[in-house]
Enzyme design. Structure first.
Site, PDB file in Angstrom:
ATOM      1  N   HIS A  86       2.674 -20.167   0.646  1.00 47.32           N
ATOM      2  CA  HIS A  86       3.602 -19.838   1.735  1.00 47.32           C
ATOM      3  C   HIS A  86       3.047 -20.161   3.115  1.00 47.32           C
ATOM      4  CE1 HIS A  86       1.586 -15.637   2.038  1.00 47.32           C
ATOM      5  NE2 HIS A  86       0.868 -16.380   1.229  1.00 47.32           N
ATOM      6  N   ARG A  87       1.760 -19.863   3.329  1.00 53.16           N
ATOM      7  CA  ARG A  87       1.228 -20.044   4.696  1.00 53.16           C
ATOM      8  C   ARG A  87       1.084 -21.518   5.064  1.00 53.16           C
ATOM      9  NH1 ARG A  87       1.017 -15.106   6.182  1.00 53.16           N
ATOM     10  NH2 ARG A  87       0.288 -13.567   4.661  1.00 53.16           N
ATOM     11  N   GLU A  91      -4.205 -18.324  -2.219  1.00 56.47           N
ATOM     12  CA  GLU A  91      -3.087 -18.936  -2.962  1.00 56.47           C
ATOM     13  C   GLU A  91      -3.450 -20.298  -3.547  1.00 56.47           C
ATOM     14  OE1 GLU A  91      -2.946 -16.707  -0.890  1.00 56.47           O
ATOM     15  OE2 GLU A  91      -1.014 -15.745  -0.693  1.00 56.47           O
ATOM     16  N   LYS A 134       6.955 -15.771  -1.008  1.00 53.46           N
ATOM     17  CA  LYS A 134       5.871 -14.815  -1.316  1.00 53.46           C
ATOM     18  C   LYS A 134       5.833 -13.694  -0.280  1.00 53.46           C
ATOM     19  CE  LYS A 134       1.012 -14.624  -2.783  1.00 53.46           C
ATOM     20  NZ  LYS A 134       0.307 -13.632  -2.000  1.00 53.46           N
ATOM     21  N   ASP A 160      -5.687 -14.891   7.359  1.00 53.01           N
ATOM     22  CA  ASP A 160      -4.331 -15.402   7.117  1.00 53.01           C
ATOM     23  C   ASP A 160      -3.770 -16.086   8.369  1.00 53.01           C
ATOM     24  OD1 ASP A 160      -4.748 -14.165   4.708  1.00 53.01           O
ATOM     25  OD2 ASP A 160      -3.100 -12.736   4.876  1.00 53.01           O
ATOM     26  N   ASN A 162       1.389 -13.651  -7.972  1.00 53.03           N
ATOM     27  CA  ASN A 162       0.127 -14.010  -7.320  1.00 53.03           C
ATOM     28  C   ASN A 162      -0.108 -13.063  -6.152  1.00 53.03           C
ATOM     29  OD1 ASN A 162      -2.196 -15.349  -6.691  1.00 53.03           O
ATOM     30  ND2 ASN A 162      -1.195 -17.099  -5.721  1.00 53.03           N
ATOM     31  N   ASP A 175       5.978 -10.754  -3.291  1.00 61.65           N
ATOM     32  CA  ASP A 175       4.813  -9.865  -3.493  1.00 61.65           C
ATOM     33  C   ASP A 175       5.236  -8.402  -3.640  1.00 61.65           C
ATOM     34  OD1 ASP A 175       3.152 -12.039  -3.419  1.00 61.65           O
ATOM     35  OD2 ASP A 175       1.937 -11.361  -1.720  1.00 61.65           O
ATOM     36  N   ARG A 227       0.842  -1.208   0.000  1.00 59.92           N
ATOM     37  CA  ARG A 227       0.000   0.000   0.000  1.00 59.92           C
ATOM     38  C   ARG A 227       0.876   1.256   0.000  1.00 59.92           C
ATOM     39  NH1 ARG A 227      -3.087  -3.806   2.390  1.00 59.92           N
ATOM     40  NH2 ARG A 227      -5.336  -3.584   2.685  1.00 59.92           N
TER      41      ARG A 227
HETATM   42  O1  LIG Z   1      -5.590  -6.147   1.908  1.00 58.15           O
HETATM   43  C1  LIG Z   1      -4.699  -6.915   2.257  1.00 58.15           C
HETATM   44  O2  LIG Z   1      -3.535  -6.534   2.470  1.00 58.15           O
HETATM   45  C2  LIG Z   1      -5.031  -8.348   2.430  1.00 58.15           C
HETATM   46  C3  LIG Z   1      -6.342  -8.723   2.602  1.00 58.15           C
HETATM   47  C4  LIG Z   1      -6.749 -10.126   2.863  1.00 58.15           C
HETATM   48  O3  LIG Z   1      -7.375 -10.615   1.694  1.00 58.15           O
HETATM   49  P1  LIG Z   1      -8.990 -10.701   1.497  1.00 58.15           P
HETATM   50  O4  LIG Z   1      -9.561  -9.361   1.731  1.00 58.15           O
HETATM   51  O5  LIG Z   1      -9.086 -11.167   0.091  1.00 58.15           O
HETATM   52  O6  LIG Z   1      -9.484 -11.711   2.505  1.00 58.15           O
HETATM   53  C5  LIG Z   1      -5.552 -11.013   3.216  1.00 58.15           C
HETATM   54  O7  LIG Z   1      -5.913 -12.367   3.132  1.00 58.15           O
HETATM   55  C6  LIG Z   1      -4.381 -10.742   2.302  1.00 58.15           C
HETATM   56  O8  LIG Z   1      -3.291 -11.573   2.609  1.00 58.15           O
HETATM   57  C7  LIG Z   1      -3.920  -9.318   2.433  1.00 58.15           C
HETATM   58  C1  LIG Z   2      -4.044 -14.238   0.776  1.00 56.91           C
HETATM   59  C2  LIG Z   2      -2.786 -13.824   0.756  1.00 56.91           C
HETATM   60  O1  LIG Z   2      -2.208 -13.056  -0.211  1.00 56.91           O
HETATM   61  P1  LIG Z   2      -2.789 -12.016  -1.294  1.00 56.91           P
HETATM   62  O2  LIG Z   2      -2.309 -10.689  -0.858  1.00 56.91           O
HETATM   63  O3  LIG Z   2      -2.178 -12.453  -2.585  1.00 56.91           O
HETATM   64  O4  LIG Z   2      -4.290 -12.105  -1.294  1.00 56.91           O
HETATM   65  C3  LIG Z   2      -1.848 -14.195   1.853  1.00 56.91           C
HETATM   66  O5  LIG Z   2      -0.747 -13.611   1.926  1.00 56.91           O
HETATM   67  O6  LIG Z   2      -2.168 -15.084   2.674  1.00 56.91           O
END
Ligand SMILES: O=C(O)C1=C[C@@H](OP(=O)(O)O)[C@@H](O)[C@H](O)C1
Ligand SMILES: C=C(OP(=O)(O)O)C(=O)O
Length: 425
Positions: A385-386, A341, A411, A313, A93, A49, A27
């Protein structure tokens, strides 16, 4: 395929300094790039990422210089004037790169193609594209409707009232919020359906505020953003430690004997995944809370029944903590594990059963009864990764385990297994 053998760990001890938060890093990089002026980002995460976001920004003509270990980035903001890239933006991804870039690029002049790994083409984005198209944005599917890859012809978007479906991913609302100040006029975003993963919206609003943009909302039902605004560079900004990455060390200290100090997140964190530590207190962990760190010790662990929608997560870590609890654990309201993922509900159920647990896989929940006997197996990680990181908890619980393709942790946490080894005795 590479495999990592983890021998039983009975004691953990020491201190862990967390890498920067993925959610905050991507962000902050995007808003710093959009801003006018230079921003120095400290404690940036160095992982796949983030590399994808940095690669995209470079192709968009943003100058970013990194220090040697890639944890400090100096970003020269372009004030919303991106170049049309010479090639498609490859975003791997990384949801936190793909979704926000989709919305932002729809609102700035230029031609863009957003592509990713094969799994990205299976992760839905229709709810975001619907909202952008309803606002007049020119966003088209290059393969299948509702899924990446996308072609975007960016240009002025006027704003107005727009609905967005929040039931699959909060990242769609995050993306729209980050783009809305660039629209010509004011925008009122109305949430359709239940908003999932709500705490990630707080992260978004917090970062936007740091870059000078305020958003008002009515209990997460409607969000109002003024149009024709410019993000302002912030000078220096420090990325908090990653609260999702903290979950593995909170769990490790709770399962094994010893004590771990976790530096980088604490009671003051803006990340919702800090809530995992609260859940672990219910499970039985002993935690001392400080503003920016935690100290965690083992407790008598018991099964819990929790709604994990706010911590999707970190909740994966609870699923492997459950292997060492007295009694069953239920993790509920996690339908969107299926669109991350991998299909995480199915994958976690499959791998937990291999270890010896009795598992019920519901449409949007998982129930885990600890094994009577642990099997010494190789865990498939599905490029997730998780899964790799949370199954390391089996070794922390004193049982040997093998992790297939351990580098999938790149990741979000390339050094994970080294950091775990550094506190394992
Ligand atoms: O906005 C973010 O940084 C994230 C939001 C979540 O996704 P969802 O909103 O799709 O659940 C989380 O799972 C992801 O790892 C990061
Ligand atoms: C869901 C995940 O990643 P993303 O930001 O690609 O959605 C994660 O990091 O568990």
């Amino acid at each position: 395929m590479e495999q990592l053998r983890l021998e039983p760990i009975n004691l953990v001890n020491g201190s862990v300094t967390l890498p920067g938060s993925k959610s905050l890093s991507n962000r902050i990089l995007l808003l710093a790039a959009l801003a006018k002026g230079t921003t120095v980002v400290e404690n940036l995460l160095d992982s796949d990422d983030i590399r994808h976001m940095l690669g995209a920004l470079k192709l968009l003509g943003v100058q970013v210089s990194l220090n040697d270990d890639k944890t400090v980035a100096t970003v020269k903001g372009v004030g919303g004037q991106f170049l049309t890239p010479a090639e498609p933006l490859f975003l791997g991804n990384a949801g936190t790169a793909y979704r926000p870039l989709t919305a932002v690029l729809a609102a700035v002049k230029g031609d863009y193609e957003l592509v990713g790994e094969p799994r990205m083409e299976e992760r839905p984005i229709g709810h975001l594209v619907d909202a952008l198209q309803a606002l007049g944005g020119d966003v088209r599917y290059l393969k299948n409707k509702d899924y990446p890859p996308l072609k975007i012809v960016g240009g002025q978007i006027n704003g107005g009232n727009v609905e967005i479906d929040g039931s699959i991913s909060s990242q769609f609302l995050t993306a729209l919020l980050m783009a809305a100040p660039l629209f010509n006029g004011d925008t009122c975003i109305i949430i359709k359906g239940t908003l999932v993963s709500k705490p990630y919206i707080d992260i978004t609003l917090d970062v936007m505020a740091r870059f000078g943009i305020s958003v008002t909302h009515d209990n997460y039902k409607t969000f109002t953003v003024k149009g024709a605004q410019q993000y302002q560079a912030v000078g220096r900004i420090m990325v908090e430690g990653d609260a999702s990455s903290a979950s593995y060390f909170v769990a490790a200290a709770a399962i094994a004997g010893g004590e771990i100090e976790i530096k980088g997140v604490g009671a003051k964190s803006v990340q919702g995944d800090i809530g995992f530590a609260k859940v672990m207190e219910q499970v039985g962990a002993k935690i001392d809370w400080y503003d920016e760190r935690l100290v965690v010790r083992k407790g008598q662990l018991k099964g819990v029944d929790i709604d994990a929608n706010a911590i999707p997560d970190a909740a994966m870590t609870l699923a492997t903590v459950a292997l060492f609890a007295d009694g069953p654990t239920a993790i509920r309201n996690i339908y969107n594990w299926r669109v991350k993922e991998t299909d995480r509900l199915h994958a976690m159920a499959t791998e937990l059963r291999k270890v010896g647990a009795e598992v019920v896989e519901g449409e949007d929940f998982i129930e885990i009864t600890p094994p009577k006997h642990f099997n010494d197996v190789a865990i498939d990680t599905y490029d997730d990764h998780r899964i790799a990181m949370c199954f390391a908890m089996v070794a922390v619980g004193g049982k040997p385990i093998t992790i297939n393709d351990p580098k999938c942790t790149y990741k979000t946490f390339p050094t994970f297994f080294n950091v775990l080894a550094s506190v394992s005795r």
